[in-house]
Design an enzyme around this catalytic site. Structure first.
Site, PDB file in Angstrom:
ATOM      1  N   SER A 158       0.344  -1.096  -0.184  1.00 52.60           N
ATOM      2  CA  SER A 158      -0.476  -0.035   0.038  1.00 52.60           C
ATOM      3  C   SER A 158       0.628   1.265   0.088  1.00 52.60           C
ATOM      4  O   SER A 158       1.045   1.137  -0.700  1.00 52.60           O
ATOM      5  CB  SER A 158      -0.898   0.093   1.183  1.00 52.60           C
ATOM      6  OG  SER A 158      -1.765   1.000   1.148  1.00 52.60           O
ATOM      7  N   HIS A 175      -3.542  -0.970  -4.499  1.00 51.32           N
ATOM      8  CA  HIS A 175      -5.596  -1.251  -4.665  1.00 51.32           C
ATOM      9  C   HIS A 175      -5.705  -0.839  -5.611  1.00 51.32           C
ATOM     10  O   HIS A 175      -7.075  -0.112  -6.195  1.00 51.32           O
ATOM     11  CB  HIS A 175      -5.949   0.043  -2.981  1.00 51.32           C
ATOM     12  CG  HIS A 175      -5.296   0.014  -2.097  1.00 51.32           C
ATOM     13  ND1 HIS A 175      -5.260  -1.448  -1.274  1.00 51.32           N
ATOM     14  CD2 HIS A 175      -3.932   0.611  -1.136  1.00 51.32           C
ATOM     15  CE1 HIS A 175      -5.514  -0.986  -0.100  1.00 51.32           C
ATOM     16  NE2 HIS A 175      -3.985  -0.198  -0.062  1.00 51.32           N
ATOM     17  N   GLU A 212      -5.509  -5.507  -4.930  1.00 52.37           N
ATOM     18  CA  GLU A 212      -5.017  -6.105  -3.574  1.00 52.37           C
ATOM     19  C   GLU A 212      -4.095  -7.681  -3.944  1.00 52.37           C
ATOM     20  O   GLU A 212      -4.573  -8.002  -4.335  1.00 52.37           O
ATOM     21  CB  GLU A 212      -5.946  -5.535  -3.061  1.00 52.37           C
ATOM     22  CG  GLU A 212      -6.137  -4.233  -2.864  1.00 52.37           C
ATOM     23  CD  GLU A 212      -7.509  -4.184  -1.795  1.00 52.37           C
ATOM     24  OE1 GLU A 212      -8.375  -4.568  -1.613  1.00 52.37           O
ATOM     25  OE2 GLU A 212      -8.076  -2.498  -1.978  1.00 52.37           O
TER      26      GLU A 212
END
Lengths: 304, 304
Positions: free
Chosen positions: B149, B192, B219
């Site tokens: 992330s 993402h 993800e």
């Protein structure tokens, strides 16, 4: 022709797309949703300008769950744009789409506008009805067929049905598609495109058949398709063309859980840019060139 | 070397990337967020397998606003994966990143893992500190540097800073970018990716300099970059490579309100697929090929 006779005629011989339709003069205006209805109205203006001297537009609210308020918005917008005749056509069942009343409302129409809502309501309620035949007839006679949001998706031959929640890059997650109205040939149209981040689902959809061109349209933005050969872009956002025809690898149908596809061509077009559908090539034009085209049409429409 | 001396040395001569770093043996594992931490742990397993016989991983929670719970999750996951030494490094200020304590925690580490959170916290607090020099040293010595992330975004040379709310296809809407850690050379990484619909912003970002390759990671999916020459894909989702190097038209810098760019190449890669960074070409490999590679590494790591 009498409206009752028209219904009978279309029931006997529905207008279905044939090869001839590729050369007609109608214009398709396909809008990515949330077009400006109260301010500059650049996109709705392009619809209004193409309706002709004594233009008549019919706003078809079949897709919407709140057709009354939507109708009021479009009625105000088209009246403010100087369209002489603005009519409403609501359809709550397939029976409504086969009535003399529907034929009378569409009598003399030079444009039909499909609002947003649920694209499946459009296709399930008007597909292959006399109403659809009449829309096709207006289009082939040189009229304007416009649609926004769900009304845009429904223009496709095979259309995407909302399933944003799913991970559409997964091979096993079924991309929901259904047969569309087919006015936009060989295209699969998606709307609210950048705003809702729909590139992955569009790539997933066209990977299933690269013969179809993926076209994603941003909000307050339209593609204007004339003569069925090329389109131009008008509005504040972009139009994304996704062409998988030259991809070199695909694992659709293999055991992988996720999609691989190499060499997808993506073109981002903005106002003024053109796209040739037969050669699948974009060309660059200034935003002002589009404004000049629209201004000229407006002068012609208003007789200035 | 004594930890105090190490801090002094790095303050005097920070490790900064040079040409030599392109040939080192370190592995970068860049993860698109929400990797499985309690089940199969396919992606975290790939980190664990590369730490070596007596592996030591340091989990750096600098990006996170909730570092304690995140640390507990990663500690459990890496211990369950059989990593012998699992340490935590929290950094609340640049001073923390220049302490002998930080050097002692990183002593003997064969891997560093950057958690999610805010990528600007990573770069602002460790950029050009002795901690960063030590991370670079571990990497160049053949260690594993992993990030998920925000920790993935921070690997870029120039990184995207969260602004999903903005319409990034608009030329006038500034895309927020900032200098990243630069471990992933010539790449701009977004995470993402399909889940948050970030293709438009990635295209917008690389349009500003097509020298940089855009890489979007889904993800529970990772790219594993070894020898700085190519990467492979591992995990449930896809990795999107966006290559604007052969685009034929750009209106960045012109008066248009929206971006035009023609001929962007997009490659969708899934588990097993490889991408050569020097030639910018993808190649197709089965998902199982990746599982075999990982299984072999695991056998070597556990000595079975």
């Amino acid at each position: 022709m009498d409206a009752n006779r028209k219904v009978e005629l279309f029931l006997e011989r529905p207008m279905r797309r044939g090869r001839a339709s590729a050369t007609h003069k109608g214009a398709l205006i396909i809008i990515g949703g949330h077009e400006d209805r109260t301010g500059e109205r650049r996109v709705l203006g392009a619809v209004a300008e193409r309706l002709g001297d004594d233009g008549k537009i019919v706003v078809c609210t079949v897709a919407s769950a709140e057709p009354d308020s939507l109708w009021e918005e479009y009625e105000s917008a088209f009246r403010a744009l100087g369209v002489p005749h603005v009519y409403r056509l609501d359809v709550e069942s397939r029976e409504d789409a086969a009535t003399p009343r529907a034929m009378r409302i569409l009598e003399g129409a030079t444009g039909v506008f499909f609002t947003g809502g649920d694209q499946l309501k459009i296709t399930s309620q008007i597909g292959d009805t006399p109403l659809y035949s009449r829309v096709q007839e207006i289009f082939e006679a040189g009229g304007v067929i416009a649609g926004t949001s769900a009304g845009a998706s429904a223009m496709s031959e095979t259309m995407l049905v909302a399933n944003d929640g799913e991970a559409s890059y997964r091979i096993k997650s079924a991309l929901l598609m259904a047969p569309g109205l087919g006015l936009a040939q060989d295209m699969l149209i998606d709307q609210h495109f950048s705003e809702r981040g729909r590139m992955a689902r569009l790539i997933g959809a066209i990977s299933q058949n690269p013969h179809v061109l993926g076209v994603g349209i941003d909000e307050d933005t339209a593609l204007i398709l004339e003569h069925a050969r090329h389109f131009r872009v008008l509005g504040r956002g972009g139009v994304y063309v996704v062409d998988a025809s030259r991809t070199t690898h695909s694992n659709v149908g293999e055991a992988k859980e996720t999609l691989s596809r190499f060499g997808i061509a993506v073109h981002m077009l903005s106002q003024g840019d053109r796209f040739d559908l037969s050669t699948r090539t974009p060309s660059s034009h200034s935003a002002e060139s589009m404004e000049r085209v629209e201004a000229k049409l407006k002068r012609e429409a208003t007789g200035d």
